[in-house]
Design a protein around this motif. Structure first.
Motif, PDB file in Angstrom:
ATOM      1  N   GLU A  61      65.485  86.730 103.903  1.00 25.98           N
ATOM      2  CA  GLU A  61      65.496  87.479 102.784  1.00 25.98           C
ATOM      3  C   GLU A  61      64.293  87.674 101.901  1.00 25.98           C
ATOM      4  OE1 GLU A  61      67.666  89.070 101.022  1.00 25.98           O
ATOM      5  OE2 GLU A  61      69.554  88.446 101.496  1.00 25.98           O
ATOM      6  N   SER A  62      63.865  88.742 101.448  1.00 23.81           N
ATOM      7  CA  SER A  62      62.608  88.796 100.640  1.00 23.81           C
ATOM      8  C   SER A  62      62.561  87.908  99.397  1.00 23.81           C
ATOM      9  CB  SER A  62      62.195  90.195 100.364  1.00 23.81           C
ATOM     10  OG  SER A  62      61.239  90.055  99.625  1.00 23.81           O
ATOM     11  N   ILE A  63      61.438  87.246  99.379  1.00 21.37           N
ATOM     12  CA  ILE A  63      61.479  86.536  97.794  1.00 21.37           C
ATOM     13  C   ILE A  63      61.531  87.566  96.671  1.00 21.37           C
ATOM     14  CG2 ILE A  63      60.078  84.561  98.605  1.00 21.37           C
ATOM     15  CD1 ILE A  63      57.314  85.854  97.519  1.00 21.37           C
ATOM     16  N   TYR A  64      61.418  88.840  97.048  1.00 20.20           N
ATOM     17  CA  TYR A  64      61.561  89.902  96.051  1.00 20.20           C
ATOM     18  C   TYR A  64      63.158  90.265  95.650  1.00 20.20           C
ATOM     19  CZ  TYR A  64      56.614  90.042  96.662  1.00 20.20           C
ATOM     20  OH  TYR A  64      55.381  89.601  97.019  1.00 20.20           O
ATOM     21  N   ALA A  65      64.012  89.730  96.542  1.00 19.00           N
ATOM     22  CA  ALA A  65      65.376  89.945  96.334  1.00 19.00           C
ATOM     23  C   ALA A  65      65.917  89.110  95.234  1.00 19.00           C
ATOM     24  CB  ALA A  65      66.060  89.731  97.684  1.00 19.00           C
ATOM     25  N   ASP A  66      66.882  89.557  94.658  1.00 19.35           N
ATOM     26  CA  ASP A  66      67.617  88.576  93.753  1.00 19.35           C
ATOM     27  C   ASP A  66      68.627  87.667  94.319  1.00 19.35           C
ATOM     28  OD1 ASP A  66      68.513  87.942  91.071  1.00 19.35           O
ATOM     29  OD2 ASP A  66      69.782  89.545  90.795  1.00 19.35           O
ATOM     30  N   VAL A  67      68.055  86.924  94.906  1.00 23.72           N
ATOM     31  CA  VAL A  67      68.722  85.570  95.508  1.00 23.72           C
ATOM     32  C   VAL A  67      68.246  84.222  94.964  1.00 23.72           C
ATOM     33  CG1 VAL A  67      69.382  84.756  97.597  1.00 23.72           C
ATOM     34  CG2 VAL A  67      68.844  87.044  97.550  1.00 23.72           C
ATOM     35  N   LYS A  68      69.073  83.349  94.743  1.00 21.17           N
ATOM     36  CA  LYS A  68      68.536  82.266  93.968  1.00 21.17           C
ATOM     37  C   LYS A  68      69.386  81.152  94.720  1.00 21.17           C
ATOM     38  CE  LYS A  68      68.446  84.285  89.694  1.00 21.17           C
ATOM     39  NZ  LYS A  68      69.190  84.107  88.265  1.00 21.17           N
ATOM     40  N   PRO A  69      68.714  80.458  95.681  1.00 21.50           N
ATOM     41  CA  PRO A  69      69.069  79.216  96.517  1.00 21.50           C
ATOM     42  C   PRO A  69      69.143  77.918  95.523  1.00 21.50           C
ATOM     43  CG  PRO A  69      66.688  79.480  96.864  1.00 21.50           C
ATOM     44  CD  PRO A  69      67.139  80.669  96.231  1.00 21.50           C
ATOM     45  N   ASP A  70      69.885  77.101  95.784  1.00 21.00           N
ATOM     46  CA  ASP A  70      69.896  75.896  95.213  1.00 21.00           C
ATOM     47  C   ASP A  70      68.812  74.867  95.589  1.00 21.00           C
ATOM     48  OD1 ASP A  70      72.669  76.425  94.038  1.00 21.00           O
ATOM     49  OD2 ASP A  70      73.326  76.204  96.119  1.00 21.00           O
ATOM     50  N   LEU A  71      68.375  74.799  96.771  1.00 21.32           N
ATOM     51  CA  LEU A  71      67.198  74.055  97.130  1.00 21.32           C
ATOM     52  C   LEU A  71      66.348  74.600  97.979  1.00 21.32           C
ATOM     53  CD1 LEU A  71      66.155  71.026  97.935  1.00 21.32           C
ATOM     54  CD2 LEU A  71      67.718  70.592  99.808  1.00 21.32           C
ATOM     55  N   ILE A  72      65.047  74.388  97.990  1.00 21.08           N
ATOM     56  CA  ILE A  72      64.007  75.250  98.682  1.00 21.08           C
ATOM     57  C   ILE A  72      63.062  74.203  99.271  1.00 21.08           C
ATOM     58  CG2 ILE A  72      62.006  76.858  98.315  1.00 21.08           C
ATOM     59  CD1 ILE A  72      63.319  78.038  95.720  1.00 21.08           C
ATOM     60  N   LEU A  73      62.980  74.690 100.508  1.00 22.51           N
ATOM     61  CA  LEU A  73      62.250  73.585 101.600  1.00 22.51           C
ATOM     62  C   LEU A  73      60.710  74.343 101.758  1.00 22.51           C
ATOM     63  CD1 LEU A  73      64.890  72.292 103.694  1.00 22.51           C
ATOM     64  CD2 LEU A  73      64.065  71.389 101.478  1.00 22.51           C
ATOM     65  N   ILE A  74      59.676  73.518 101.758  1.00 18.63           N
ATOM     66  CA  ILE A  74      58.526  74.262 102.047  1.00 18.63           C
ATOM     67  C   ILE A  74      58.041  73.334 103.377  1.00 18.63           C
ATOM     68  CG2 ILE A  74      56.166  74.811 101.530  1.00 18.63           C
ATOM     69  CD1 ILE A  74      57.059  74.270  98.517  1.00 18.63           C
ATOM     70  N   PRO A  75      57.797  74.191 104.556  1.00 19.14           N
ATOM     71  CA  PRO A  75      57.406  73.324 105.671  1.00 19.14           C
ATOM     72  C   PRO A  75      55.982  73.076 105.548  1.00 19.14           C
ATOM     73  CG  PRO A  75      57.654  75.893 106.160  1.00 19.14           C
ATOM     74  CD  PRO A  75      58.176  75.478 104.821  1.00 19.14           C
ATOM     75  N   SER A  76      55.411  71.977 106.423  1.00 18.65           N
ATOM     76  CA  SER A  76      54.039  71.947 106.637  1.00 18.65           C
ATOM     77  C   SER A  76      53.276  73.097 107.015  1.00 18.65           C
ATOM     78  CB  SER A  76      53.786  70.721 107.497  1.00 18.65           C
ATOM     79  OG  SER A  76      54.245  70.846 108.734  1.00 18.65           O
ATOM     80  N   PHE A  77      51.896  72.790 106.937  1.00 21.65           N
ATOM     81  CA  PHE A  77      50.972  73.904 107.566  1.00 21.65           C
ATOM     82  C   PHE A  77      50.290  73.622 108.769  1.00 21.65           C
ATOM     83  CE2 PHE A  77      51.309  75.227 102.792  1.00 21.65           C
ATOM     84  CZ  PHE A  77      51.698  76.302 102.928  1.00 21.65           C
ATOM     85  N   ALA A  78      49.946  74.633 109.623  1.00 23.03           N
ATOM     86  CA  ALA A  78      48.990  74.334 110.653  1.00 23.03           C
ATOM     87  C   ALA A  78      47.873  75.223 110.209  1.00 23.03           C
ATOM     88  CB  ALA A  78      49.720  74.928 111.846  1.00 23.03           C
ATOM     89  N   THR A  79      46.578  74.602 109.689  1.00 24.67           N
ATOM     90  CA  THR A  79      45.662  75.452 109.374  1.00 24.67           C
ATOM     91  C   THR A  79      44.312  74.701 109.206  1.00 24.67           C
ATOM     92  OG1 THR A  79      44.638  76.795 107.442  1.00 24.67           O
ATOM     93  CG2 THR A  79      46.297  74.899 106.998  1.00 24.67           C
ATOM     94  N   PRO A  80      43.166  75.308 109.677  1.00 21.44           N
ATOM     95  CA  PRO A  80      41.962  74.739 109.556  1.00 21.44           C
ATOM     96  C   PRO A  80      41.375  74.765 108.340  1.00 21.44           C
ATOM     97  CG  PRO A  80      41.584  76.541 110.805  1.00 21.44           C
ATOM     98  CD  PRO A  80      43.099  76.391 110.640  1.00 21.44           C
ATOM     99  N   ASP A  81      41.813  76.005 107.483  1.00 21.82           N
ATOM    100  CA  ASP A  81      41.266  76.229 105.868  1.00 21.82           C
ATOM    101  C   ASP A  81      42.459  76.194 105.118  1.00 21.82           C
ATOM    102  OD1 ASP A  81      40.371  77.459 103.683  1.00 21.82           O
ATOM    103  OD2 ASP A  81      38.884  78.816 104.939  1.00 21.82           O
ATOM    104  N   MET A  82      42.715  75.390 104.364  1.00 19.78           N
ATOM    105  CA  MET A  82      43.712  75.173 103.383  1.00 19.78           C
ATOM    106  C   MET A  82      43.534  76.097 102.365  1.00 19.78           C
ATOM    107  SD  MET A  82      46.805  73.973 103.054  1.00 19.78           S
ATOM    108  CE  MET A  82      46.900  72.566 103.956  1.00 19.78           C
ATOM    109  N   GLN A  83      42.497  76.057 102.047  1.00 19.13           N
ATOM    110  CA  GLN A  83      42.314  77.150 100.579  1.00 19.13           C
ATOM    111  C   GLN A  83      42.462  78.513 100.995  1.00 19.13           C
ATOM    112  OE1 GLN A  83      41.526  76.516  97.246  1.00 19.13           O
ATOM    113  NE2 GLN A  83      41.814  74.289  98.067  1.00 19.13           N
ATOM    114  N   LEU A  84      42.221  79.019 102.170  1.00 17.53           N
ATOM    115  CA  LEU A  84      42.577  80.399 102.762  1.00 17.53           C
ATOM    116  C   LEU A  84      43.688  80.567 102.925  1.00 17.53           C
ATOM    117  CD1 LEU A  84      41.663  82.995 103.614  1.00 17.53           C
ATOM    118  CD2 LEU A  84      41.242  82.051 106.194  1.00 17.53           C
TER     119      LEU A  84
END
Length: 320
Positions: A61-84
């Motif tokens: 689903e797109s985050i722009y859709a009208d969908v409301k989950p009960d619990l949202i999970l954010i995975p870790s990042f693989a990046t050399p530049d966190m700010q970017l």
């Protein structure tokens, strides 16, 4: 049925997403075996959902859709530049805020905490992240109470985990919260997760930054790292450094994030950890080699930084 939303941000770590899906799939299988039906309804959320309407069999689903989950999970990042990476994932931030304000729980894994931090949802709350990212996290988000030692934190329906395998401890925590201890114990056995591990400090490696242009600070760093076993006090550290004491201490802490004395302690303890890992030398030799004259003081500092005694550390990590 609890609606679980997993976001797919830019630069996400595939292993993190796979671990999340693997655990919650196992929970659903346990419930189905009991003829109770799946406990979690899992949806993948992204900023760009076009022709691809599924991710490994899970609906997208797109985050722009009208969908409301009960619990949202954010995975870790693989990046050399966190700010970017945070800039690239900017559209998730207002969505996370709306979902949380609408009643959703939010959990981040490892360096996924940086996205939560950028949303300011963690301001005034307790959080943790990967042990090797804590300084960058603390500098970026000074309004968050960072608990470096913790594998898992929970504060006002927001959860964070430490690095790598600590993610499994947060998953286990969420399963126990939603499904009860019986299911959590089964999951711990399936994935070989120690249910009683609450600290991640002993996985940390002190890696001081040299990517700065302050020559005086670099001079002090070099002095400490070369002579840590001989230095006895702050005066010996700053001796012969062409700067006032006050100015040098201010600049050192600004650049490294810690005071010179703490830096000395970290260097000494890191040296002792390597000796405990790589040799069978007597504990008294390890203590003397790292510059401590008082065994009691050494053990106190070691336990404070590492989270366990020197003997326990050797037993756990010695290369035999």
């Amino acid at each position: 049925m609890l609606h679980l939303g997993i976001i797919l941000p830019k630069d996400y770590r595939l292993l993190s997403v796979a671990a999340i899906l693997d655990v919650f799939e196992a929970v659903n299988r346990i419930h189905i075996e009991k003829n109770a039906g799946a406990f979690y309804r899992i949806t993948i959320f992204g900023t760009e959902v076009g022709a691809e309407t599924s991710f490994h069999g899970y609906p997208m689903e797109s985050i722009y859709a009208d969908v409301k989950p009960d619990l949202i999970l954010i995975p870790s990042f693989a990046t050399p530049d966190m700010q970017l990476t945070l800039q690239r994932n900017g559209p998730f931030i207002p969505w996370l805020i709306r979902q949380y304000q609408g009643g959703a729980e939010v959990a981040s894994f490892c360096t996924g905490a940086f996205l939560l931090g950028a949303s300011k949802l963690l301001d005034g709350k307790v959080a943790t992240t990967h042990v090797d990212a804590v300084r960058a996290f603390a500098n970026a988000f000074p309004n968050i109470t960072l608990r470096v030692d913790k594998t898992v934190t929970e504060d006002q329906k927001i959860y964070t985990s430490g690095g790598s395998t600590s993610s499994f401890h947060l998953l286990l925590h969420l399963v126990q919260k939603h499904c009860g201890k019986e299911v959590a114990v089964r999951i711990s056995k399936i994935f070989a997760i120690d249910m009683d591990r609450h600290s991640q400090s002993y996985f940390s490696t002190f890696t001081p930054s040299r990517s700065h242009n302050d020559e005086l600070v670099a001079l002090v760093q070099e002095k400490i790292e070369t002579n840590f076993h001989l230095i006895e006090n702050l005066e010996e550290i700053i001796k012969d450094i062409p700067s006032s004491r006050r100015n040098l201490l201010r600049r050192f802490k600004s650049v490294t994030g810690i005071a010179p004395i703490e830096y000395l302690q970290q260097v000494r303890i890191e040296a002792s950890k390597k000796m405990l890992e790589q040799s069978n030398r007597q504990m008294s030799d390890v203590i003397n080699h790292t510059g401590y004259n008082d065994p009691k003081a050494f053990r106190k500092v070691f336990r404070k930084i590492v989270g366990m005694t020197p003997s326990d550390y050797r037993e756990k990590f010695q290369i035999r």
